[in-house]
Design an enzyme around this catalytic site. Structure first.
Site, PDB file in Angstrom:
ATOM      1  N   CYS A   2      41.364   3.281  87.168  1.00  0.00           N
ATOM      2  CA  CYS A   2      42.365   3.512  88.200  1.00  0.00           C
ATOM      3  C   CYS A   2      43.754   3.196  87.664  1.00  0.00           C
ATOM      4  O   CYS A   2      43.919   2.535  86.648  1.00  0.00           O
ATOM      5  CB  CYS A   2      42.071   2.638  89.413  1.00  0.00           C
ATOM      6  N   ARG A  27      44.825   8.695  85.428  1.00  0.00           N
ATOM      7  CA  ARG A  27      43.840   7.622  85.356  1.00  0.00           C
ATOM      8  C   ARG A  27      42.829   7.689  86.497  1.00  0.00           C
ATOM      9  O   ARG A  27      41.844   6.942  86.505  1.00  0.00           O
ATOM     10  CB  ARG A  27      44.539   6.260  85.381  1.00  0.00           C
ATOM     11  N   TRP A  74      39.939   6.108  90.664  1.00  0.00           N
ATOM     12  CA  TRP A  74      38.739   6.746  90.136  1.00  0.00           C
ATOM     13  C   TRP A  74      37.582   5.910  90.665  1.00  0.00           C
ATOM     14  O   TRP A  74      37.453   4.729  90.334  1.00  0.00           O
ATOM     15  CB  TRP A  74      38.755   6.760  88.610  1.00  0.00           C
ATOM     16  N   ASN A 100      42.062  -2.373  89.243  1.00  0.00           N
ATOM     17  CA  ASN A 100      41.460  -1.482  88.262  1.00  0.00           C
ATOM     18  C   ASN A 100      40.330  -2.256  87.603  1.00  0.00           C
ATOM     19  O   ASN A 100      40.539  -3.347  87.091  1.00  0.00           O
ATOM     20  CB  ASN A 100      42.491  -1.044  87.217  1.00  0.00           C
ATOM     21  N   GLY A 101      39.118  -1.711  87.636  1.00  0.00           N
ATOM     22  CA  GLY A 101      38.002  -2.403  87.005  1.00  0.00           C
ATOM     23  C   GLY A 101      36.815  -2.540  87.941  1.00  0.00           C
ATOM     24  O   GLY A 101      36.721  -1.855  88.960  1.00  0.00           O
ATOM     25  N   GLU A 506      32.462  19.229  70.068  1.00  0.00           N
ATOM     26  CA  GLU A 506      33.738  19.139  70.773  1.00  0.00           C
ATOM     27  C   GLU A 506      33.991  20.389  71.615  1.00  0.00           C
ATOM     28  O   GLU A 506      34.485  20.304  72.746  1.00  0.00           O
ATOM     29  CB  GLU A 506      34.869  18.923  69.771  1.00  0.00           C
ATOM     30  N   LYS A 510      34.533  20.272  75.661  1.00  0.00           N
ATOM     31  CA  LYS A 510      35.713  20.802  76.344  1.00  0.00           C
ATOM     32  C   LYS A 510      35.312  21.743  77.470  1.00  0.00           C
ATOM     33  O   LYS A 510      35.858  21.708  78.566  1.00  0.00           O
ATOM     34  CB  LYS A 510      36.618  21.536  75.341  1.00  0.00           C
ATOM     35  N   GLU A 513      33.787  19.743  80.371  1.00  0.00           N
ATOM     36  CA  GLU A 513      34.748  18.898  81.075  1.00  0.00           C
ATOM     37  C   GLU A 513      35.565  19.664  82.105  1.00  0.00           C
ATOM     38  O   GLU A 513      35.795  19.165  83.207  1.00  0.00           O
ATOM     39  CB  GLU A 513      35.709  18.245  80.069  1.00  0.00           C
ATOM     40  N   HIS A 529      14.260  24.426  65.943  1.00  0.00           N
ATOM     41  CA  HIS A 529      13.365  23.297  66.211  1.00  0.00           C
ATOM     42  C   HIS A 529      13.324  22.942  67.697  1.00  0.00           C
ATOM     43  O   HIS A 529      13.083  21.790  68.055  1.00  0.00           O
ATOM     44  CB  HIS A 529      13.779  22.084  65.375  1.00  0.00           C
ATOM     45  N   LYS A 628      41.478   9.952  82.460  1.00  0.00           N
ATOM     46  CA  LYS A 628      41.957   9.999  81.087  1.00  0.00           C
ATOM     47  C   LYS A 628      41.597   8.740  80.309  1.00  0.00           C
ATOM     48  O   LYS A 628      41.184   8.818  79.155  1.00  0.00           O
ATOM     49  CB  LYS A 628      43.477  10.190  81.083  1.00  0.00           C
TER      50      LYS A 628
END
Length: 633
Positions: A2, A27, A74, A100-101, A506, A510, A513, A529, A628
């Site tokens: 947050c 955030r 968040w 935050n946390g 990556e 992307k 996300e 496989h 982020k």
């Protein structure tokens, strides 16, 4: 993850809080809220969803209070609904808090408060905190306690934070002490700002940068009291600390879109400049095979290199992908055995201690909780060992004013500038540049490359910014048109080998996300496989096939996918006739040496993810459920 901000001074706090939250919305954006004190009451306004919803609710509301706190959330505990939004208040609306946390022991604390008659209206862990402070103030008032050099409010906060288990940064208001903000930090970032007759606190520097460049980052186990007269800092034990603000070197953190539709698109286009800046910072452009000095200047202490036998890298997410490429470079160029670990796994299952080992922590924000916890654990694990086993710690980060840099012995600044888009783009390429520089530095010191090889390597690196620019200039329109065909696609497969296998990972990340399309990255040779069972005409396959040791192998793997009716998209060299025969669609990049190719092959995949997500009408910069800076474990 947050964002929190606080202000005390001579101006109306609400506007400053809102502007600070705008800079922190990356955030978290599940909900937002602010609280100020005016005429002996807490004025609290909260809204579900993004910050503009809170701004709409504030239209026409008078909030003249000159002290206040704000939060953008968040969600961890409790759904992202308005009643769970911060700031939270105690039952009597006497104390307000933003956090935050995570408070790990909140259930026990809540039950304790319920036994005392406290009622709760949210599902959050945070709500116990203002009620604990209110109860502590009540107990102190009944007993007549007082403190010599700080207020009962500060003392109540001090007692409460010592009861909290977990990682947190918390900011407190109290109507009985309207000229104070009290803050506390434990394993979550919090910075204090010193202005002219006004003072600030925030999760991150951009929130307060428009108002001051004088800052003090709080360390773990520290708290502070902000008043109109200044800031006092204490330990959780109540001992006063003397800390002096330092000035930020630059105010160049730009947070505007500058004509681009999204921050992510702007940041994709910033990559040539970012790569060029990284090279200029650390590589002597004019170095030749006749030179007698090191071509790399990272400014690291000599003990980092002494008798180095192994490198352990810890990272998360996109930084983990960059680290996989870093491992390849460190092993192939510098011949240093290297391992890459998920930070979240490393902490609970660390490898056996090895002598003469460099521990590298990679995090763009410098605040990633899992990475910080893993590094802290490893530092403690090695602290009392004999000399060869003692910690030698290197950070790679975008934020030199961060928890990571204070924890490590030294750090490499990737010089990417602030990145607002939640899906990392330019910080990924900047991290790669840092790994190239570290690998060349070690190769020079260990004599694993000849002077001629080093000179060629450096010359080719300096050509990369222009080559990236050529991709940006020629590829976007084509990829945008191609993206239209995948707006309804449900699954994607990305494949690569060698140094480009991490680029497949990556590229898949992307796409996941920001487009919410299921995508997976695989080593191309592993498709047969098991994963090949997923393929049919509805599953596109993106293959990264660049000339080098595995080029023919990747083309062969791509043909195996084509035989199962998959649509093939190839990231290949420009004018590759062989590739043109195999792939249905080409995303061409300049032809470079294989070990340089990741800095080019990632660009079309960033464009592809961006344009598919934009075509689907999604919020590219703030994808659902993500933030982020991941500051909770």
């Amino acid at each position: 993850m947050c964002g929190i901000v606080g202000y005390i001074g001579t101006q109306a706090a609400s506007g400053i809080l809102l502007e600070g939250l705008r800079k922190l919305e990356y955030r978290g954006y599940d909900s937002a809220g602010i609280a100020t004190i005016w005429e002996g009451k807490i004025q609290r306004v909260r809204a579900k969803g993004k910050l503009h919803n809170l701004q709409s609710k504030l239209i026409g509301q008078e909030m003249p209070g000159q002290v206040g706190i704000g939060h953008t959330r968040w969600a961890t505990h409790g759904k992202p609904e308005e009643h769970n939004a911060h700031p939270h208040a105690d039952m009597a609306q006497r104390v307000a808090v933003v956090q935050n946390g995570i408070i790990e022991n909140y259930r026990e604390l809540r039950e304790e408060l319920k036994q005392l008659g406290y009622e709760f209206v949210t599902e959050t862990d945070t709500e116990v905190i203002p009620n604990l402070v209110a109860e502590c103030l009540n107990q102190m008032q009944r007993s007549g306690e007082s403190e010599q050099y700080y207020s009962p409010f500060t003392e109540a906060v001090r007692r409460v934070v010592n009861r909290l288990d977990g990682a947190f940064a918390i900011v407190f208001l109290c109507v009985d002490y309207p000229d104070e903000i009290v803050v506390a930090r434990q394993q979550a970032p919090l910075v204090l700002g010193f202005g002219q007759g006004e003072f600030f606190c925030a999760s991150d520097i951009p929130a307060i940068l428009p108002y001051t460049r004088a800052i003090v980052p709080l360390e773990n186990g520290e708290m502070a009291t902000l008043t109109p007269l200044g800031i006092e800092i204490y330990t959780f034990a109540g001992n006063r600390l003397k800390k002096h603000p330092h000035l930020l070197a630059s105010t160049s953190l730009t947070m505007e879109k500058q004509g681009f539709k999204h921050f992510m698109l702007k940041e994709i286009y910033e990559q040539p400049s970012v790569v060029r800046t990284g090279l200029e910072a650390y590589i002597n452009r004019h170095w030749t095979s006749e030179s007698t000095s090191n071509p790399i200047s990272l400014g690291l202490p000599p003990e980092i290199y002494t008798d180095l036998e192994q490198i352990q890298i810890v990272a998360c997410g996109t930084s983990w992908h960059a680290s996989l490429i870093g491992k390849y470079l460190l092993e192939q160029l510098a011949q240093v055995p290297s391992q890459v670990h998920y930070a979240s796994e490393f902490r609970y299952a660390p490898p056996p201690l090895t002598a003469s080992t460099l521990i590298v922590g990679v995090t763009q924000s410098g605040e990633t909780a899992d990475t910080l916890s893993a590094i802290t654990m490893e530092k403690q694990r090695r602290a009392n060992q004999s000399a060869p086993f003692r910690p030698r710690l290197l950070g790679i980060t975008n934020r030199m004013q961060s928890s990571l840099t204070r924890l490590m012995d030294c750090a490499i600044d990737i010089h990417a500038g602030i990145e607002i888009g939640v899906a990392a783009t330019k910080t990924f390429t900047a991290q790669l540049v840092a790994f190239y520089c570290l690998a060349i530095d070690l190769a020079y010191r260990r004599h694993t490359l000849s002077p001629t090889q080093l000179e060629q390597l450096i010359q080719q690196l300096w050509q990369l910014p222009a080559q990236i620019e050529s991709i940006l200039e020629t590829q976007e329109r084509q990829i945008e048109e191609l993206a239209h065909e995948f707006a309804e696609t449900q699954d994607f497969i990305f494949i690569g080998r060698g140094i480009n296998y991490p680029i497949a990972l990556e590229g898949a990340l992307k796409l996941k996300e920001i487009s919410y399309i299921h995508a997976e990255g695989y080593p191309a040779g592993e498709m047969k496989h098991g994963p090949i069972a997923l393929l049919d005409a509805k599953v596109p396959v993106v293959a990264i096939a660049m000339p080098g040791s595995v080029y023919e192998k990747v083309l062969s793997n791509a043909q195996e996918a084509k035989a199962r009716d998959a649509r093939l998209i190839g990231v290949t060299p420009i004018n590759d006739a062989h590739a043109a025969e195999i792939f249905d669609d080409l995303l061409p990049v300049p032809n470079v040496e294989e070990w340089l190719s990741p800095l080019l092959t990632v660009i079309p995949l960033q464009f592809l993810a961006y344009h598919i997500a934009a075509r689907r009408g999604l919020d590219v910069d703030q994808p659902r459920n993500l933030a982020k800076s991941v500051t909770v474990e």
